[in-house]
Every structure is written in structure tokens, then in C-alpha cells.
Write an enzyme that holds these catalytic residues in place. Structure first.
Site, PDB file in Angstrom:
ATOM      1  N   LYS A 135      -0.640  -0.469   1.132  1.00  0.00           N
ATOM      2  CA  LYS A 135       0.127  -1.707   0.975  1.00  0.00           C
ATOM      3  C   LYS A 135      -0.620  -2.836   1.659  1.00  0.00           C
ATOM      4  CE  LYS A 135       1.193  -2.927   4.584  1.00  0.00           C
ATOM      5  NZ  LYS A 135       0.434  -3.167   5.885  1.00  0.00           N
ATOM      6  N   TYR A 220       7.070  -5.140   4.820  1.00  0.00           N
ATOM      7  CA  TYR A 220       7.993  -4.059   5.219  1.00  0.00           C
ATOM      8  C   TYR A 220       9.437  -4.507   5.084  1.00  0.00           C
ATOM      9  CZ  TYR A 220       4.241  -1.120   7.057  1.00  0.00           C
ATOM     10  OH  TYR A 220       3.132  -0.322   7.172  1.00  0.00           O
TER      11      TYR A 220
HETATM   12  P1  NDP Z   1      -9.641  -1.754   9.158  1.00  0.00           P
HETATM   13  O1  NDP Z   1     -10.339  -3.059   9.232  1.00  0.00           O
HETATM   14  O2  NDP Z   1      -9.446  -0.994  10.412  1.00  0.00           O
HETATM   15  O3  NDP Z   1     -10.427  -0.781   8.149  1.00  0.00           O
HETATM   16  C1  NDP Z   1     -10.761  -1.162   6.849  1.00  0.00           C
HETATM   17  C2  NDP Z   1     -12.002  -0.402   6.412  1.00  0.00           C
HETATM   18  O4  NDP Z   1     -12.293  -0.781   5.068  1.00  0.00           O
HETATM   19  C3  NDP Z   1     -13.260  -0.718   7.215  1.00  0.00           C
HETATM   20  O5  NDP Z   1     -13.384   0.040   8.380  1.00  0.00           O
HETATM   21  C4  NDP Z   1     -14.348  -0.400   6.215  1.00  0.00           C
HETATM   22  O6  NDP Z   1     -14.593   0.997   6.202  1.00  0.00           O
HETATM   23  C5  NDP Z   1     -13.726  -0.727   4.877  1.00  0.00           C
HETATM   24  N1  NDP Z   1     -14.199  -1.999   4.310  1.00  0.00           N
HETATM   25  C6  NDP Z   1     -14.810  -2.130   3.125  1.00  0.00           C
HETATM   26  N2  NDP Z   1     -15.134  -3.404   2.896  1.00  0.00           N
HETATM   27  C7  NDP Z   1     -14.723  -4.119   3.959  1.00  0.00           C
HETATM   28  C8  NDP Z   1     -14.785  -5.492   4.297  1.00  0.00           C
HETATM   29  N3  NDP Z   1     -15.321  -6.404   3.480  1.00  0.00           N
HETATM   30  N4  NDP Z   1     -14.268  -5.863   5.482  1.00  0.00           N
HETATM   31  C9  NDP Z   1     -13.704  -4.983   6.313  1.00  0.00           C
HETATM   32  N5  NDP Z   1     -13.618  -3.653   6.036  1.00  0.00           N
HETATM   33  C10 NDP Z   1     -14.139  -3.223   4.865  1.00  0.00           C
HETATM   34  O7  NDP Z   1      -8.247  -2.017   8.420  1.00  0.00           O
HETATM   35  P2  NDP Z   1      -6.979  -1.076   8.421  1.00  0.00           P
HETATM   36  O8  NDP Z   1      -7.416   0.340   8.347  1.00  0.00           O
HETATM   37  O9  NDP Z   1      -6.077  -1.463   9.510  1.00  0.00           O
HETATM   38  O10 NDP Z   1      -6.271  -1.515   7.042  1.00  0.00           O
HETATM   39  C11 NDP Z   1      -6.737  -1.090   5.789  1.00  0.00           C
HETATM   40  C12 NDP Z   1      -5.593  -1.124   4.759  1.00  0.00           C
HETATM   41  O11 NDP Z   1      -4.562  -0.250   5.190  1.00  0.00           O
HETATM   42  C13 NDP Z   1      -4.946  -2.490   4.583  1.00  0.00           C
HETATM   43  O12 NDP Z   1      -4.601  -2.690   3.241  1.00  0.00           O
HETATM   44  C14 NDP Z   1      -3.689  -2.411   5.432  1.00  0.00           C
HETATM   45  O13 NDP Z   1      -2.640  -3.258   4.987  1.00  0.00           O
HETATM   46  C15 NDP Z   1      -3.320  -0.957   5.272  1.00  0.00           C
HETATM   47  N6  NDP Z   1      -2.569  -0.421   6.417  1.00  0.00           N
HETATM   48  C16 NDP Z   1      -1.436   0.283   6.191  1.00  0.00           C
HETATM   49  C17 NDP Z   1      -0.704   0.796   7.216  1.00  0.00           C
HETATM   50  C18 NDP Z   1       0.511   1.622   6.956  1.00  0.00           C
HETATM   51  O14 NDP Z   1       1.207   1.960   7.901  1.00  0.00           O
HETATM   52  N7  NDP Z   1       0.791   1.983   5.710  1.00  0.00           N
HETATM   53  C19 NDP Z   1      -1.094   0.566   8.615  1.00  0.00           C
HETATM   54  C20 NDP Z   1      -2.346  -0.144   8.766  1.00  0.00           C
HETATM   55  C21 NDP Z   1      -3.031  -0.621   7.693  1.00  0.00           C
HETATM   56  P3  NDP Z   1     -16.056   1.604   5.970  1.00  0.00           P
HETATM   57  O15 NDP Z   1     -16.848   1.127   7.142  1.00  0.00           O
HETATM   58  O16 NDP Z   1     -15.830   3.059   5.951  1.00  0.00           O
HETATM   59  O17 NDP Z   1     -16.536   1.057   4.677  1.00  0.00           O
END
Ligand code: NDP
Length: 369
Positions: A135, A220
Site C-alpha cells: 500500500k 489506513y
Molecule cells: P524503504 O525505503 O525502507 O525500502 C524500499 C526499497 O525499495 C529500497 O531499500 C530499495 O531496495 C528499493 N528501491 C528501488 N528503487 C528505489 C528508489 N528509487 N528509492 C528508494 N528505494 C528504492 O521503504 P519501505 O520498505 O519502508 O517501504 C516500501 C513500501 O512498503 C512502500 O510502498 C510503503 O508504503 C510500504 N510499507 C508498508 C507497510 C505496511 O505495514 N504494510 C509498512 C512500511 C512500508 P533495494 O536496495 O533492494 O533495491
């Protein structure tokens, strides 16, 4: 008669209410050895939430992490070692279309910034794999509709990472509402917010996040209003407040209050913000009773009570239950109490679009979901 009723209310409040079987199953991923098929999942985006999902999946009996898609080779190495993922199941953002030839992967769980969800979903669907997408599923309803259509055409399932749809106390409130225990639902309040840190992060980029707090945390309350009241809104009004235009640039919302109206006459009043901590509360009021969840959507344990007393359902790591349930939805067509499919995510995106429009125009926006 009155004292008997009082006595009955007291003992009902004191004991754990037995759950109807459908509700009990929703979070029963117990230790009984699972004999059925296992959903083989690749996680795309090895960031903070991807890490949490992978760890929770270790306890899932019906879903297993078998692959990764990442732009960071060092993370891939760490994950390979930690989860025993073979080289042939590791991809990057350039070559992951080749996943179509990999029988070790049934589904890709997209956990990247919001602005990437649309194109990545389309590519995964084209590769013939099921999609679980975090989401908000997209930046707007147009993108969300295209994702739903693409997955339908490719004959793959599209699920949205709505982990609260499987959470036990949440489901108990939904069960009570469906059983008429609150009487006619009249009002929902949703408070969703936290203070966001680093101004350079993708969550504060219009391009990657699609907005601000509303896309990330306000959603949410949008989603919760629908499953707590059990109805779809027919109109929206909204007001935006910005105290720090440096940090929250054009198109990145800091705080939005919004109101939803429902055909039954029920109303919802919600707050979405990136500048206040400890805002995680749902309140449902009906003609005969109430439910309160606080925290309501954090990683838990969720706490709650109703007019009958405390909610006592046990806490299970949300993402563990979610992955077990999603495996059943994908592999066995299981119908869940609150849907988590693309259509469900699309409805939320239509409401979010309407909230932004209402905030920008100061007009009431009518909705047809
Ligand atoms: P993070 O920034 O921690 O991680 C995102 C990951 O996406 C990065 O580590 C990277 O992984 C990859 N990525 C690819 N392209 C990009 C870019 N241009 N910029 C940054 N990261 C990139 O974010 P979150 O994990 O917190 O959030 C990711 C998604 O999950 C969002 O959509 C958020 O809304 C959702 N979310 C949902 C939650 C829930 O409870 N359902 C809780 C937290 C987040 P790599 O290095 O492996 O490519």
C-alpha cells in the site's frame, strides 16, 4: 431483569468471546504441520519493510521466501546467506522479466517506493506471476485501475499488503458489527500519523511517494473507515494544513483532515499527518455500542475494547498471518472476511484522489465506488 442483564453483560465482558469458525480460521496459522501447497515468493525491494516481511515469513507455514529482486548487490548477498536463496532466484530491476521462466517463484511481493508499484506490477503480471503489492498500491486510481486490468488479462492474482485485514482484534470488531452487536453503525473516527524524520527520504518526494502522509499513513484511516463501518463512502470533504512548506513541498501533504459520508447516514472523521506522534486510533460508534482500537494499525500488539469489555484475541506477527492467508487466497482461492484484492486497493485510491481534490478545491466530492 435489569440485574440479570447486567450480570450477563459482565460475564460476557469477562470471558474471551468464542469466534465463529470463519473468523477463527482467519488468523489460525497454528503449529499443525501444513500438508498443502506452499506459495513461493520473491520479494522486490529489500528495504525496511521488505526485511520485516521476510523475517515474518520464516514463521509462515504456507508461504516461503524463494527469491529476491533488488538494485543493491550487497543486500542480495546478505539475503542469500540468511534465507538460503540460490543465485538463479536473484534478479535486479533490469532483468526481472526473466522470472517468467523460473518455476521456483509463484508470486512477487513488491515492497518498493509507491511510485514504482504501477510499472513493476505490470511487468510481473506480464511475466505470468501473481502480484502482492504494498500500500498504497499506486499513485492514483488511474494507475490502480491499469494494474487491476493488467493482472486480470494476464490471469494472475493481484493482492494488496493490507495486513490489518487478517488481524484478530480487528476481525473481532468486524464480526461484532456484522452480528449487529453495535447496532446500526453511525460514526467512525480514524487518527493516523507520526512525525517523519529525514527530509531527503523518498516518502517526501512527490514523484516517488505520490503525495505525503495521506499516501503513507492516512490511507489506513481511509481503509479502516470502510471495514469498520462495512460500507463504501459516497462523498468526501477535506482540509489541508501545512506548517513547514520547506519540508513538505508542493504536492506533498503534511496534515489533512477528511470526512466521509455514507449512504446509510453514517459519517467518518479522520486525521492524516506527518507531524504528530502516537496517532494510531480507530473508534466506531453504533446505536447500541462502540469499539475502540488503539493502537489500531501499528505492528502490534493491537489493543482494543468495546462496550462489552477488553478485546483479548492473541497477538500474532501480522505479516506471518498475512502471508499464510495470501498463500491460501492465491493457491486455493480462499475468500477472506475483508478482501485484499486489487479492487479493494483501487477503491482506496479513488477515495484518496477525491480527498486531494476536495482539499484543493474546498468542495464536497461525490464518489461512486
Ligand atoms: P524503504 O525505503 O525502507 O525500502 C524500499 C526499497 O525499495 C529500497 O531499500 C530499495 O531496495 C528499493 N528501491 C528501488 N528503487 C528505489 C528508489 N528509487 N528509492 C528508494 N528505494 C528504492 O521503504 P519501505 O520498505 O519502508 O517501504 C516500501 C513500501 O512498503 C512502500 O510502498 C510503503 O508504503 C510500504 N510499507 C508498508 C507497510 C505496511 O505495514 N504494510 C509498512 C512500511 C512500508 P533495494 O536496495 O533492494 O533495491
Amino acid at each position: 431483569m435489569n440485574s440479570r442483564r447486567l450480570f450477563l453483560q459482565k460475564i460476557t465482558a469477562a470471558v474471551t468471546l468464542p469466534l465463529a469458525p470463519a473468523f477463527a480460521n482467519a488468523f489460525d496459522h497454528s503449529s499443525i504441520a501444513w500438508q498443502g501447497p506452499i506459495l513461493k515468493v520473491a520479494i522486490m525491494g529489500l528495504g525496511s519493510y521488505g526485511t520485516r516481511v521476510a523475517e515474518a515469513m520464516l514463521a509462515s507455514t504456507k508461504a516461503k521466501l524463494t527469491g529476491v529482486i533488488s538494485g543493491t548487490p550487497s543486500k542480495v548477498k546478505t539475503w542469500q546467506a540468511k534465507y538460503g536463496i540460490p543465485e538463479k532466484n536473484c534478479y535486479n530491476y533490469e532483468n526481472f522479466d526473466q522470472i517468467k521462466n523460473n518455476p521456483d517463484i509463484d508470486a512477487v511481493y513488491i515492497i518498493t517506493p509507491n511510485g514504482l508499484h504501477h510499472s513493476q506490477t505490470l511487468r510481473v503480471a506480464k511475466a505470468g506471476k501473481h502480484v502482492i503489492c504494498e500500500k498504497p498500491m499506486a499513485l492514483n486510481a488511474v494507475e490502480a485501475q491499469e494494474m487491476v486490468t493488467a493482472c486480470k488479462q494476464a490471469n494472475v492474482k493481484l493482492l494488496i499488503g493490507y495486513r490489518m485485514h487478517f488481524e484478530a482484534k480487528t476481525l473481532e470488531v468486524v464480526r461484532m458489527r456484522q452480528a449487529g452487536e453495535f447496532g446500526k453503525p453511525l460514526f467512525f473516527q480514524g487518527l493516523s500519523g507520526f512525525r517523519i524524520g529525514d527530509p531527503g527520504q523518498w516518502r517526501l518526494s512527490k514523484k516517488l511517494a505520490g503525495g505525503g502522509a495521506m499516501m503513507d499513513i492516512g490511507i489506513y484511516s481511509v481503509n479502516g473507515a470502510r471495514y469498520m463501518l462495512g460500507e463504501e463512502p459516497i462523498w468526501v470533504t477535506a482540509q489541508e494544513t501545512k506548517t513547514d512548506p520547506q519540508k513538505f513541498k508542493e504536492g506533498v501533504d503534511e496534515t489533512i483532515q477528511f470526512q466521509l459520508g455514507f449512504a446509510s447516514g453514517a459519517i467518518a472523521s479522520c486525521l492524516s499527518t506527518y507531524t504528530m506522534n502516537n496517532l494510531d486510533k480507530f473508534f466506531l460508534n453504533g446505536e447500541k455500542g462502540f469499539a475502540e482500537l488503539q493502537p489500531s494499525t501499528g505492528y502490534g500488539p493491537i489493543q482494543g475494547r468495546t462496550h462489552l469489555g477488553a478485546l483479548t484475541q492473541p497477538h500474532v506477527t501480522h505479516q506471518t498471518t498475512q502471508m499464510d492467508e495470501m498463500a491460501e487466497i492465491i493457491l486455493n482461492n480462499k475468500k477472506t472476511i475483508i478482501p485484499v484484492d486489487g479492487e479493494e486497493g483501487l477503491k482506496d485510491m479513488k477515495i484518496v484522489d477525491a480527498i486531494y481534490l476536495a482539499a484543493n478545491t474546498s468542495k464536497r466530492i461525490d464518489l461512486k465506488l
